[in-house]
Design a protein around this motif. Structure first.
Motif, PDB file in Angstrom:
ATOM      1  N   SER A  25     -11.252   3.550  -0.583  1.00 24.01           N
ATOM      2  CA  SER A  25     -11.582   2.143  -0.837  1.00 24.01           C
ATOM      3  C   SER A  25     -10.919   1.273   0.225  1.00 24.01           C
ATOM      4  N   MET A  26     -11.665   0.300   0.717  1.00 25.00           N
ATOM      5  CA  MET A  26     -11.132  -0.571   1.766  1.00 25.00           C
ATOM      6  C   MET A  26     -10.338  -1.728   1.152  1.00 25.00           C
ATOM      7  N   PRO A  27      -9.425  -2.317   1.919  1.00 28.53           N
ATOM      8  CA  PRO A  27      -8.583  -3.391   1.359  1.00 28.53           C
ATOM      9  C   PRO A  27      -9.357  -4.645   0.972  1.00 28.53           C
ATOM     10  N   LEU A  28     -10.563  -4.815   1.497  1.00 28.09           N
ATOM     11  CA  LEU A  28     -11.375  -5.996   1.163  1.00 28.09           C
ATOM     12  C   LEU A  28     -12.711  -5.513   0.615  1.00 28.09           C
ATOM     13  N   ASP A  29     -13.036  -5.919  -0.627  1.00 27.32           N
ATOM     14  CA  ASP A  29     -14.319  -5.532  -1.214  1.00 27.32           C
ATOM     15  C   ASP A  29     -14.765  -6.597  -2.206  1.00 27.32           C
ATOM     16  N   GLY A  30     -15.774  -6.263  -3.010  1.00 23.73           N
ATOM     17  CA  GLY A  30     -16.320  -7.250  -3.937  1.00 23.73           C
ATOM     18  C   GLY A  30     -15.663  -7.268  -5.298  1.00 23.73           C
ATOM     19  N   THR A  31     -14.593  -6.490  -5.484  1.00 21.71           N
ATOM     20  CA  THR A  31     -13.904  -6.432  -6.765  1.00 21.71           C
ATOM     21  C   THR A  31     -12.731  -7.406  -6.770  1.00 21.71           C
ATOM     22  N   PHE A  32     -12.629  -8.184  -7.851  1.00 23.94           N
ATOM     23  CA  PHE A  32     -11.534  -9.146  -7.970  1.00 23.94           C
ATOM     24  C   PHE A  32     -10.187  -8.436  -7.843  1.00 23.94           C
ATOM     25  N   PRO A  33      -9.201  -8.919  -7.097  1.00 23.01           N
ATOM     26  CA  PRO A  33      -9.124 -10.203  -6.393  1.00 23.01           C
ATOM     27  C   PRO A  33      -9.638 -10.158  -4.960  1.00 23.01           C
ATOM     28  N   PHE A  34     -10.534  -9.238  -4.657  1.00 18.88           N
ATOM     29  CA  PHE A  34     -11.246  -9.110  -3.378  1.00 18.88           C
ATOM     30  C   PHE A  34     -10.345  -8.615  -2.242  1.00 18.88           C
ATOM     31  N   LEU A  35      -9.202  -9.225  -2.041  1.00 18.98           N
ATOM     32  CA  LEU A  35      -8.274  -8.763  -1.004  1.00 18.98           C
ATOM     33  C   LEU A  35      -7.167  -7.950  -1.676  1.00 18.98           C
ATOM     34  N   HIS A  36      -7.144  -6.653  -1.410  1.00 16.90           N
ATOM     35  CA  HIS A  36      -6.194  -5.748  -2.064  1.00 16.90           C
ATOM     36  C   HIS A  36      -5.125  -5.346  -1.043  1.00 16.90           C
ATOM     37  N   LEU A  37      -4.060  -6.115  -1.010  1.00 15.76           N
ATOM     38  CA  LEU A  37      -3.027  -5.891   0.013  1.00 15.76           C
ATOM     39  C   LEU A  37      -2.208  -4.643  -0.258  1.00 15.76           C
ATOM     40  N   ASP A  38      -2.305  -4.086  -1.459  1.00 20.05           N
ATOM     41  CA  ASP A  38      -1.526  -2.885  -1.777  1.00 20.05           C
ATOM     42  C   ASP A  38      -2.234  -1.603  -1.369  1.00 20.05           C
ATOM     43  N   ARG A  39      -3.480  -1.684  -0.947  1.00 19.08           N
ATOM     44  CA  ARG A  39      -4.236  -0.469  -0.646  1.00 19.08           C
ATOM     45  C   ARG A  39      -3.876   0.088   0.734  1.00 19.08           C
ATOM     46  N   LYS A  40      -3.970   1.415   0.831  1.00 18.32           N
ATOM     47  CA  LYS A  40      -3.826   2.059   2.127  1.00 18.32           C
ATOM     48  C   LYS A  40      -5.105   1.851   2.926  1.00 18.32           C
ATOM     49  N   PHE A  41      -5.045   2.116   4.221  1.00 18.85           N
ATOM     50  CA  PHE A  41      -6.189   1.823   5.074  1.00 18.85           C
ATOM     51  C   PHE A  41      -6.267   2.827   6.220  1.00 18.85           C
ATOM     52  N   MET A  42      -7.408   2.802   6.916  1.00 19.93           N
ATOM     53  CA  MET A  42      -7.584   3.661   8.092  1.00 19.93           C
ATOM     54  C   MET A  42      -7.394   2.831   9.352  1.00 19.93           C
ATOM     55  N   HIS A  43      -6.961   3.487  10.433  1.00 18.01           N
ATOM     56  CA  HIS A  43      -6.681   2.783  11.681  1.00 18.01           C
ATOM     57  C   HIS A  43      -7.197   3.637  12.845  1.00 18.01           C
TER      58      HIS A  43
END
Length: 520
Positions: free
Chosen positions: A446-464
């Motif tokens: 799951s990406m840090p920004l999506d359509g699920t509230f609160p939309f911006l999920h700063l706690d999520r891991k990400f790819m780089h």
């Protein structure tokens, strides 16, 4: 004619030496970018398939490298041969042919299949007609079904699954008064999950009805659903326009799709998105921090030993290895600050961490600390470059020191501040070591920004992209297949840095034009 000693005394030798050094640097830069571009962009061009007649039997594949005594052939068919590439001695090749009926089939699993289409079946019954033509007719519908399954999994099943996990964590230790509401929500979400799952299963059954049987060069066959076929490429019958279409299709897939096969196939869109988002969050954090620190040091702090020591410390901070910042970020932000947030705001979810594990916020904060010396130094230089006469004129007109600073000094120094931001973004986008400790992962569902509230999920891991290069290039079990992916990902990372820099340069030029010039 001037003698050599006179030529050297006038400084002409130094000018020629400087010019030669600049030219050599440019050649190195353009050579590096050109090498990466050729190696990366050339991967998508469809290569012809050859059939090599050898004493051990025919070999079908694409020639990918040539040496004086052997050639490398991409045979594909990893699930049949156990490998994608083979080296064949030139002395063992008796004949080279280009059969017209051979195709390259790109699949969702096991990479490409190179061989011939033997039959296409529906419900176990062979369909009449030429198998390759029938496959071409069925493929658009099958791909549409596969895309519908993927959309349902990504846009409906995953959010419901995440919501169910949140309810399960909230139920742990929840007060009795809240349990009834949470259990009702759990039942509703479970029913939604089962309904979506049933729709997906129905589509999978529909997709499994049509199958295609393929034959490899050794005569072995492989049957797979048509929905698992991505692309059928009659490599030896394609004209120029056909090759261009395949090239553009592969390029679009690489940029816009999710990765597959341990990141060695498919696209890298989550990595592109994660890189850009991390850089933007880092920029938002580092600019106010660096600018305020520079303002204090330049405009308010008293000159003396303390300030000189502070400047030396800031300058030396820029030379600290990035992995040290990563260790600091892991200890202070992740375990310290994140662990405290979990204990205060998410006690019901413990021991499962929310902010007490790596995430994009901690990675951006760590990189903000890493790049803040660049912003401080650039901002201090920019503040110093604002003409003293402008400050004095403002004060003479009755403005306070703060009004002068806010309305005259900072706008005049803004091009220089943006120069620091450009340098910080360039360094932050390319750093990998701190991110490995503070939030980046090989594959993020799951990406840090999506359509699920609160939309911006700063706690999520990400790819780089930088970590993707390291992972695919040095951790992949199929290193030969990963090579083009490494070059293409490196090229995309360079392009993203250039685009972000061009955006900042454009903004700086507009500010400079509005402010009437500057020192940067």
């Amino acid at each position: 004619m001037a003698t050599f000693s006179e030529w050297r005394r006038r400084g002409s030798a130094f000018i020629w030496l400087s010019g030669a050094a600049l030219a050599f640097s440019l050649v190195m830069i353009f050579g590096l970018v050109g090498y990466i571009s050729v190696k990366g962009l050339g991967f998508f061009w469809p290569a012809p398939v050859v059939e090599l007649a050898t004493a051990d039997g025919p070999v079908l594949g694409q020639i990918t490298a040539r040496e004086p005594d052997q050639v490398q052939v991409r045979t594909g068919n990893r699930d049949v041969f156990g490998q994608d590439y083979r080296w064949i001695p030139r002395s063992a090749i008796q004949e080279t042919r280009h059969p017209a009926d051979v195709v390259e089939i790109e699949r969702l699993e096991y990479g490409a299949f190179i061989g011939r289409v033997k039959a296409v079946e529906r419900g176990g019954q062979a369909l009449p007609g030429a198998p390759l033509d029938i496959l071409g007719q069925l493929l658009p519908g099958a791909r549409d079904t596969a895309r519908r399954i993927h959309r349902l999994e990504k846009s409906e099943l995953t959010p419901v699954s995440l919501a169910l996990e949140e309810v399960r964590l909230d139920l742990k230790g929840a007060p009795e008064a809240e349990r009834a509401g949470l259990e009702a929500r759990n039942r509703t979400l479970t029913e939604r999950y089962q309904a979506v799952q049933a729709r997906i299963e129905a589509l999978r059954t529909q997709a499994a009805a049509d199958t295609v049987t393929l034959e490899a060069s050794d005569g072995s066959t492989k049957t797979l659903p048509v929905a698992s076929v991505l692309r059928v490429i009659p490599a030896n019958r394609l004209g120029t326009w056909g090759k261009v279409r395949v090239y553009l299709s592969r390029l679009a897939e690489f940029v816009a799709d999710d990765p597959r096969e341990s990141n060695t196939e498919g696209g890298i869109f989550p990595a592109i998105f994660g890189t850009v988002m991390m850089v933007l969050i880092m920029s938002v954090l580092v600019v106010p921090l660096g600018v305020m620190a520079a303002l204090y040091m330049r405009e308010y702090a008293r000159q003396g030993l303390v300030l000189r020591t502070l400047r030396v410390a800031v300058n030396n901070l820029a030379g600290v290895p990035s992995i040290v910042f990563g260790v600091f970020g892991l200890g202070f932000f992740v375990y310290g600050l994140g662990g405290s947030l979990d204990r205060i705001f998410f006690p019901n979810r413990l021991p499962s961490p929310t902010f007490g594990t790596g995430g994009i916020l901690w990675a951006a904060l760590t990189l903000a600390l890493l790049t803040v010396p660049v912003v401080i130094v650039a901002t201090e230089e920019a503040l110093a470059a604002v003409p003293r006469s402008q400050r004095e004129a403002s004060l003479a007109l009755g403005a306070t020191r703060w009004q002068t600073l806010w309305n005259v000094v900072i706008p005049g120094a803004m091009p220089g501040i943006l120069t620091g931001l450009i340098l910080a973004m360039a360094r932050g986008a390319g750093e990998v070591a701190p991110l490995m400790l503070t939030g980046v992962v090989k594959l993020a569902p799951s990406m840090p920004l999506d359509g699920t509230f609160p939309f911006l999920h700063l706690d999520r891991k990400f790819m780089h992209l930088g970590f993707h290069i390291y992972d695919v290039g040095f951790q992949s079990p199929n290193s030969e297949a990963a090579k083009p992916m490494v070059f293409m990902t490196a090229l995309l990372l360079l392009l993203i840095v250039v685009v972000l820099n061009l955006f900042a340069l454009r903004l700086r030029s507009r500010l400079r034009a509005r402010m009437g010039g500057g020192a940067f």
